[in-house]
Design an enzyme around this catalytic site. Structure first.
Site: not given
Ligand SMILES: NC(=O)c1ccc[n+]([C@@H]2O[C@H](COP(=O)([O-])OP(=O)(O)OC[C@H]3O[C@@H](n4cnc5c(N)ncnc54)[C@H](O)[C@@H]3O)[C@@H](O)[C@H]2O)c1
Length: 282
Positions: A37, A63-64, A90, A155, A159
């Site tokens: 992360d 930072d991915v 993810n 976004y 996706k």
């Molecule tokens: N929460 C929802 O409703 C939802 C719905 C559809 C898809 N998603 C997708 O799920 C995935 C996870 O998101 P989430 O909802 O758990 O949100 P979240 O913000 O709780 O978790 C995302 C994680 O990614 C990390 N992150 C962000 N930028 C980064 C980078 N450049 N390098 C490394 N790590 C990084 C953040 O620090 C965080 O820990 C994402 O791809 C998001 O688009 C979420």
């Protein structure tokens, strides 16, 4: 990949939300998990939380959206665990709005984290998974927004890209012993709406020109409410474990948006029906 126990997984965005849910489920199934992360403190806490359950986990900050950092995280995983079998792409951010609100910064950031990092993840980890001949699995987190568009264009585009990549790779990697799944969650109760906490310094202040107003503000409110009442990330983690074990091509979290996707397919079919029977001029 029937037997996850004893295998090694690398999970990005593992410090929060869905990533932490997946890391939890995989470690409870007996996998060794390298948590990756960008957020140092959250990562430290996530690691401690899992270690308290006797899980075999470690953590690496990256930072991915920077290929060199992702590569260094892969090297750290090999140094720690020797092999890697499961890649979970993810990490993601919710950046950018509809037409009229675009900025280069929003496109760069969203595409960088949500799509470029997934492409690089496959490039870097694919050969590592292949190299030991024990098989493996790649799961990438797209979204329902990877199958129906409208709202946040950067976004959606990022996706849709993850869905396209996963569908194509599934065919290409099957003969190489690697299963491929795409996770398309509906609303999940996470910190996604505060993604800007991870905005890189170079893009600070450049993301959204004006706060959303009018119909757009309504839409944002609906999304906020959706996330607040969304699924528990631990439930999503369990679904992903099941998806890996049974090689599901698509992993959904509920049926809330199924009718929108059916409507899209119907519109596509209508497009074919309109020209059915015509002979293309050559
Ligand atoms: N929460 C929802 O409703 C939802 C719905 C559809 C898809 N998603 C997708 O799920 C995935 C996870 O998101 P989430 O909802 O758990 O949100 P979240 O913000 O709780 O978790 C995302 C994680 O990614 C990390 N992150 C962000 N930028 C980064 C980078 N450049 N390098 C490394 N790590 C990084 C953040 O620090 C965080 O820990 C994402 O791809 C998001 O688009 C979420």
């Amino acid at each position: 990949m029937k037997d996850i126990a004893g295998k090694t997984a690398f999970v990005t965005g593992a410090a929060s939300g869905i990533g932490l849910g997946i890391a939890t489920a995989l470690s409870q199934a007996g996998a060794k998990v390298m948590l990756c992360d960008i957020e140092e403190e959250a990562l430290r806490k996530a690691r401690a939380q899992l270690e308290a359950t006797n899980a075999d986990v470690d953590a690496v900050r990256a930072d991915v959206s920077l290929k060199a950092e992702l590569k260094a995280a892969a090297d750290a995983t090999l140094a720690r665990y020797g092999k890697v079998h499961i890649l979970v792409n993810n990490a993601g951010v919710g950046g950018g709005g509809p037409y009229g609100t675009w900025t280069d910064a929003a496109w760069d950031w969203t595409m960088g984290v949500n799509l470029d990092a997934v492409i690089w993840g496959v490039e870097i980890f694919g050969p590592l998974i292949e190299s030991h001949g024990e098989g493996g699995h790649i799961v990438s987190t797209a979204s329902i927004a990877g199958l129906i568009s409208g709202g946040s264009m950067p976004y959606n585009v990022s996706k849709y890209g993850v869905v396209a990549l996963s569908e194509g790779l599934r065919i290409e990697l099957a003969p190489r012993g690697i299963g491929v799944s795409v996770l398309c969650p509906s609303f999940v109760r996470t910190r996604i709406l505060t993604s800007q906490r991870n905005l890189p310094e170079r893009l600070a202040g450049k993301l959204v020109p004006t706060p959303p107003s009018g119909p757009l503000a309504e839409r944002f409110k609906a999304v906020r409410e959706g996330v607040e009442r969304g699924a528990d990330p631990r439930y999503v983690g369990e679904l992903v474990r099941e998806g890996i074990e049974n090689d599901w091509p698509y992993i959904f979290t509920d049926t809330e948006f199924e009718h929108h996707i059916e409507a899209r397919f119907a519109a596509i079919k209508q497009g074919f029906d309109r020209i059915r029977g015509r002979t293309p001029a050559r």
